[in-house]
Motif scaffolding. Structure first.
Motif, PDB file in Angstrom:
ATOM      1  N   ILE A  41      14.417 -57.956  25.544  1.00 12.72           N
ATOM      2  CA  ILE A  41      13.900 -57.503  24.247  1.00 12.72           C
ATOM      3  C   ILE A  41      15.054 -57.240  23.286  1.00 12.72           C
ATOM      4  O   ILE A  41      15.009 -57.613  22.112  1.00 12.72           O
ATOM      5  CB  ILE A  41      13.010 -56.256  24.425  1.00 12.72           C
ATOM      6  CG1 ILE A  41      11.731 -56.649  25.164  1.00 12.72           C
ATOM      7  CG2 ILE A  41      12.693 -55.614  23.084  1.00 12.72           C
ATOM      8  CD1 ILE A  41      10.887 -55.470  25.604  1.00 12.72           C
ATOM      9  N   TRP A  42      16.129 -56.626  23.775  1.00 13.65           N
ATOM     10  CA  TRP A  42      17.306 -56.353  22.936  1.00 13.65           C
ATOM     11  C   TRP A  42      17.938 -57.654  22.451  1.00 13.65           C
ATOM     12  O   TRP A  42      18.302 -57.779  21.284  1.00 13.65           O
ATOM     13  CB  TRP A  42      18.318 -55.525  23.725  1.00 13.65           C
ATOM     14  CG  TRP A  42      19.548 -55.218  22.947  1.00 13.65           C
ATOM     15  CD1 TRP A  42      19.698 -54.257  21.996  1.00 13.65           C
ATOM     16  CD2 TRP A  42      20.797 -55.902  23.023  1.00 13.65           C
ATOM     17  NE1 TRP A  42      20.972 -54.295  21.483  1.00 13.65           N
ATOM     18  CE2 TRP A  42      21.671 -55.299  22.093  1.00 13.65           C
ATOM     19  CE3 TRP A  42      21.268 -56.968  23.783  1.00 13.65           C
ATOM     20  CZ2 TRP A  42      22.972 -55.726  21.920  1.00 13.65           C
ATOM     21  CZ3 TRP A  42      22.576 -57.392  23.603  1.00 13.65           C
ATOM     22  CH2 TRP A  42      23.406 -56.768  22.678  1.00 13.65           C
ATOM     23  N   CYS A  45      15.892 -59.015  19.685  1.00 10.08           N
ATOM     24  CA  CYS A  45      16.101 -58.249  18.446  1.00 10.08           C
ATOM     25  C   CYS A  45      17.418 -58.620  17.778  1.00 10.08           C
ATOM     26  O   CYS A  45      17.491 -58.756  16.551  1.00 10.08           O
ATOM     27  CB  CYS A  45      16.065 -56.752  18.740  1.00 10.08           C
ATOM     28  SG  CYS A  45      14.432 -56.138  19.154  1.00 10.08           S
ATOM     29  N   TYR A  48      16.986 -62.028  16.066  1.00  9.83           N
ATOM     30  CA  TYR A  48      16.244 -61.904  14.807  1.00  9.83           C
ATOM     31  C   TYR A  48      17.092 -61.246  13.723  1.00  9.83           C
ATOM     32  O   TYR A  48      17.042 -61.632  12.561  1.00  9.83           O
ATOM     33  CB  TYR A  48      14.950 -61.105  15.002  1.00  9.83           C
ATOM     34  CG  TYR A  48      13.818 -61.920  15.576  1.00  9.83           C
ATOM     35  CD1 TYR A  48      13.299 -63.005  14.885  1.00  9.83           C
ATOM     36  CD2 TYR A  48      13.265 -61.602  16.807  1.00  9.83           C
ATOM     37  CE1 TYR A  48      12.259 -63.755  15.407  1.00  9.83           C
ATOM     38  CE2 TYR A  48      12.232 -62.344  17.342  1.00  9.83           C
ATOM     39  CZ  TYR A  48      11.733 -63.424  16.627  1.00  9.83           C
ATOM     40  OH  TYR A  48      10.707 -64.155  17.149  1.00  9.83           O
ATOM     41  N   ALA A  49      17.879 -60.245  14.094  1.00  8.35           N
ATOM     42  CA  ALA A  49      18.745 -59.577  13.120  1.00  8.35           C
ATOM     43  C   ALA A  49      19.798 -60.527  12.563  1.00  8.35           C
ATOM     44  O   ALA A  49      20.113 -60.499  11.368  1.00  8.35           O
ATOM     45  CB  ALA A  49      19.407 -58.362  13.757  1.00  8.35           C
TER      46      ALA A  49
END
Length: 112
Positions: A41-42, A45, A48-49
């Motif tokens: 999940i990290w 993220c 996406y960032a």
């Protein structure tokens, strides 16, 4: 320095080895990775960032050939791409094609 055929083939082999090594490693561990794990999940993220940061940079502080173009062009193309992405069920190729196509149309016609 001019490279001979041998050096070029060595460079290709080393590049292929580096690429395929990670692919083989990915296949070897893919059954052990849970998509709902905190690490996975990290990583998502962070990915996406990075994409969001790149989009903001291109939109607000472009370089190269995009720098002299109107911010209105870039912003409109971004909104069209975002709308197309959302309309087609979050399809990245559709959003990308719509945004790039809109910007290309602005540049080709020279409209503001």
């Amino acid at each position: 320095m001019i490279l001979g055929d041998t050096e070029i083939w060595i460079a290709v082999a080393v590049g292929a080895l580096g690429t395929f090594m990670w692919r083989v490693l990915g296949v070897a561990v893919e059954t052990r990775v849970r998509q709902d794990s905190p690490l996975f999940i990290w990583i998502g993220c962070v990915a996406y960032a990075m994409v969001a940061g790149l989009m903001a940079r291109v939109l607000l502080m472009p370089g190269g050939d995009m720098a002299p173009d109107s911010m209105a062009w870039r912003f409109t193309a971004f909104l069209v791409g975002l709308a197309a992405w959302y309309w087609r069920g979050k399809s990245v190729p559709t959003g990308l094609a719509a945004g790039v196509g809109t910007y290309a149309l602005f540049v080709a016609t020279g409209t503001a």
